[in-house]
Motif scaffolding. Structure first.
Motif, PDB file in Angstrom:
ATOM      1  N   GLY A 161       0.774  -1.224   0.000  1.00 46.63           N
ATOM      2  CA  GLY A 161       0.000   0.000   0.000  1.00 46.63           C
ATOM      3  C   GLY A 161       0.808   1.277   0.000  1.00 46.63           C
ATOM      4  O   GLY A 161       2.038   1.290   0.042  1.00 46.63           O
ATOM      5  N   ASP A 162       0.072   2.389  -0.069  1.00 44.17           N
ATOM      6  CA  ASP A 162       0.666   3.720  -0.086  1.00 44.17           C
ATOM      7  C   ASP A 162       1.065   4.158   1.318  1.00 44.17           C
ATOM      8  O   ASP A 162       0.464   3.749   2.304  1.00 44.17           O
ATOM      9  N   TYR A 163       2.056   5.024   1.378  1.00 44.90           N
ATOM     10  CA  TYR A 163       2.330   5.736   2.618  1.00 44.90           C
ATOM     11  C   TYR A 163       2.938   7.092   2.276  1.00 44.90           C
ATOM     12  O   TYR A 163       3.516   7.277   1.201  1.00 44.90           O
ATOM     13  N   GLY A 164       2.764   8.060   3.168  1.00 45.99           N
ATOM     14  CA  GLY A 164       3.298   9.393   2.951  1.00 45.99           C
ATOM     15  C   GLY A 164       4.034   9.869   4.191  1.00 45.99           C
ATOM     16  O   GLY A 164       3.702   9.481   5.311  1.00 45.99           O
ATOM     17  N   VAL A 165       5.061  10.679   3.987  1.00 45.10           N
ATOM     18  CA  VAL A 165       5.848  11.215   5.094  1.00 45.10           C
ATOM     19  C   VAL A 165       5.969  12.721   4.916  1.00 45.10           C
ATOM     20  O   VAL A 165       6.439  13.195   3.880  1.00 45.10           O
ATOM     21  N   ASP A 166       5.517  13.465   5.928  1.00 46.89           N
ATOM     22  CA  ASP A 166       5.606  14.926   5.909  1.00 46.89           C
ATOM     23  C   ASP A 166       6.804  15.373   6.732  1.00 46.89           C
ATOM     24  O   ASP A 166       7.077  14.810   7.808  1.00 46.89           O
ATOM     25  N   PHE A 167       7.500  16.395   6.235  1.00 46.36           N
ATOM     26  CA  PHE A 167       8.680  16.924   6.905  1.00 46.36           C
ATOM     27  C   PHE A 167       8.555  18.436   7.071  1.00 46.36           C
ATOM     28  O   PHE A 167       7.728  19.084   6.423  1.00 46.36           O
ATOM     29  N   LEU A 168       9.398  18.980   7.902  1.00 48.85           N
ATOM     30  CA  LEU A 168       9.660  20.409   7.959  1.00 48.85           C
ATOM     31  C   LEU A 168      11.111  20.609   7.546  1.00 48.85           C
ATOM     32  O   LEU A 168      11.996  19.867   8.008  1.00 48.85           O
ATOM     33  N   LEU A 186      -0.323   6.545   6.816  1.00 46.96           N
ATOM     34  CA  LEU A 186      -0.381   5.172   6.316  1.00 46.96           C
ATOM     35  C   LEU A 186      -1.575   5.036   5.374  1.00 46.96           C
ATOM     36  O   LEU A 186      -2.556   4.348   5.648  1.00 46.96           O
ATOM     37  N   ARG A 187      -1.492   5.733   4.248  1.00 43.80           N
ATOM     38  CA  ARG A 187      -2.575   5.786   3.262  1.00 43.80           C
ATOM     39  C   ARG A 187      -2.080   6.588   2.076  1.00 43.80           C
ATOM     40  O   ARG A 187      -0.952   7.081   2.062  1.00 43.80           O
ATOM     41  N   ALA A 188      -2.950   6.730   1.078  1.00 43.83           N
ATOM     42  CA  ALA A 188      -2.683   7.696   0.016  1.00 43.83           C
ATOM     43  C   ALA A 188      -2.771   9.100   0.611  1.00 43.83           C
ATOM     44  O   ALA A 188      -3.342   9.296   1.686  1.00 43.83           O
ATOM     45  N   THR A 189      -2.208  10.072  -0.068  1.00 45.40           N
ATOM     46  CA  THR A 189      -2.244  11.445   0.429  1.00 45.40           C
ATOM     47  C   THR A 189      -2.888  12.347  -0.618  1.00 45.40           C
ATOM     48  O   THR A 189      -3.193  11.919  -1.735  1.00 45.40           O
TER      49      THR A 189
END
Length: 535
Positions: free
Chosen positions: A388-395, A412-415
């Motif tokens: 599956g999809d996963y996304g990671v947000d950063f600063l 832990l999903r599409a974004t």
């Protein structure tokens, strides 16, 4: 010489259910139309590029649905303008007349008949439920008492059976882990596209911090999970003692995405000099004055939600410049974490809520974003997440001549970046280069995208008006040049004055200019009717 075996045809069923808090869905403007957000990419990629079959479920029904489908079918051929409207796609059926031919890559116009010519329309089936409530789409589809829901399930089952008999690779696409949709996929005998719902707890704020620690990615200073105001006051007091007076309070719940479960707390400078136990009492007194990102909930609501799911306190990261890059990855059937894309997010409400994105992330930290994103993917694999999809947000904060990345959140999903990226890749007919850019025949392409182009002046417009205005203007997507505006999420415009768009250019200035000119173009249109009163 061994011949390559023929590639299996593809068939996709989309039930793009956004399974966050129902109360949040009620407050997000136009969110009931969320399920149609991925329709354009599904048509361009599954039908035009892959030559496959598509069944797409929406609730409520799309407005001007025939026009929208024809618009997406025409993008690759340089058309994009639908034929005369003969009414919405109703119930389970799709319009019988053929749409525009599907076309090719930039520079090829309609010479490359990818996905077949006029039969493309026959390979699209739109299935709708007449339900505009804020319930999840999965609940609407799986409602055991609804005759319409039973009809939709029959259509899904028929589609899956027919396409499987034809030898197709059939899958059920959905936006995020969902136990109801997993059961539906099992009933249909097809695989789903997202991580198992058993792993949903790994998508919380507190779990994200642990994943970042396992991946060796630094995070903002913060405390442990709190389940009441006293614990939260103590956690904030510890941050104050460490010299922080601006704090972000985050509900530890996957039900509040897009930063809408956050609150901003700015404490008086005088508290930094308090060294005794009175600090926690002073922080306790200040907590109710925190600024809630979701202005429709009160501090008492926040406390009740915190008691249910927990909350964490983190230092607020500030700096000039300060960016919010994001990484989109996928866990493959082979047990690998792969990079899909990077973006710079456009944030509103004090830098807490997502409003749009630009592709790709900046050159000077993009590779670091990819490296850290893949390390998080490896940490997920180690915990048993295998698909599956996963996304990671950063600063990203400037540190001298370099950039410092801090892990912000794991999804832990599409974004929200998935649909513009998938659309752009389909329109350009290419995948990103190893360094994360779109390059076709030596020409680089970038884009800006937003789901929240909104103005009271737009209320009462119809999706067909948006389509006609854009395709008749110089802004419309030009497949020969590979640039222009592509509309999406158009149905909310009539009631809420809100729609989305992808603006593809050959540099950032061109993409930004397209977005600005689109707003001007739509601002000059006249509604066809008086808009409905707000909810």
């Amino acid at each position: 010489m061994t011949e390559t075996p023929p590639r299996r045809p593809v068939a996709r069923m989309h039930v793009e259910s956004r399974e966050c808090s129902p109360q949040l869905l009620e407050r997000l403007i136009g969110a009931t139309y969320f399920p149609e957000r991925l329709l354009g990419p599904a048509i361009v990629n599954t039908v035009c590029r892959e030559g496959g079959h598509l069944l797409y479920v929406t609730a409520p029904p799309m407005l001007d649905a025939d026009r929208q489908v024809d618009y997406y079918l025409g993008l690759l051929s340089g058309g994009g303008r639908a034929a005369e409207d003969s009414g919405d796609l109703a119930g389970e059926g799709s319009a019988s007349r053929p749409g525009e031919d599907c076309g090719g890559r930039p520079g090829e116009g309609s010479r490359d008949r990818l996905g077949g010519p006029s039969d493309a329309r026959e390979r699209i089936r739109i299935v709708t439920l007449d339900d505009a409530s804020s319930r999840w789409l999965s609940e609407k589809v799986l409602d055991p008492a609804g005759a319409e829901a039973a009809s939709v399930r029959d259509a899904l089952r028929e589609f899956a059976t027919d396409r499987r008999r034809a030898g197709a690779d059939v899958r059920l696409s959905y936006f995020e882990p969902s136990r109801p949709l997993e059961l539906l996929a099992r009933d249909l005998g097809v695989p789903g596209t997202q991580p198992s719902s058993a792993h949903i707890p790994l998508g919380t704020k507190h779990a994200s911090r642990r994943l970042f620690a396992a991946a060796g990615v630094p995070v903002p200073a913060g405390g442990e999970l709190c389940h009441g105001p006293a614990e939260l006051a103590a956690a904030v007091a510890d941050l104050v003692r460490a010299g922080r007076r601006k704090v972000v309070l985050k509900l530890d719940s996957t039900a509040y995405g897009g930063g809408l479960g956050n609150a901003l707390l700015e404490l008086d400078d005088s508290l930094l000099s308090v060294t005794d136990d009175s600090l926690e009492k002073l922080v306790w007194d200040a907590l109710p004055h925190a600024s809630l990102v979701d202005g429709r909930i009160t501090w008492d609501d926040f406390v009740a939600l915190m008691e249910e799911s927990g909350a964490i306190a983190e230092e607020m990261i500030e700096g000039a410049p300060l960016h919010s890059p994001s990484f989109q990855g996928r866990l493959t059937d082979a047990g690998e974490a792969v990079a899909v894309s990077t973006h710079d997010q456009v944030l509103g409400t004090g830098g807490q809520s997502y409003t749009g994105c630009s592709f790709p992330a900046r050159d000077d930290y993009r590779q670091a974003v990819v490296d850290c994103g893949l390390r998080v993917g490896k940490a997920l694999l180690d915990l048993g997440v295998d698909a599956g999809d996963y996304g990671v947000d950063f600063l990203a904060v400037r540190s001298g001549s370099a950039w410092r990345l801090l892990g912000c959140e794991v999804n832990l999903r599409a974004t929200a970046t998935k649909h513009p990226f998938t659309m752009a890749a389909g329109l350009l007919g290419t995948d990103p280069t190893p360094d994360g850019r779109f390059v076709v025949d030596g020409t680089e392409y970038v884009y800006e995208a937003s789901d929240g182009i909104m103005d009271r002046r737009f209320e009462g417009l119809r999706p067909a008006q948006l389509i006609d205005a854009v395709t008749a203007s110089p802004l419309g997507f030009d497949p020969a040049r590979g640039t222009g505006v592509v509309l999406h999420l158009m149905s909310p415009v009539t009631r809420y004055g809100k729609f989305g768009a992808l603006c593809v250019g050959r540099d950032r200035a061109e993409a930004a200019g397209l977005m600005s000119r689109l707003r001007e173009l739509v601002g000059g249109l006249q509604p066809e009717r008086t808009p409905a009163p707000p909810d």
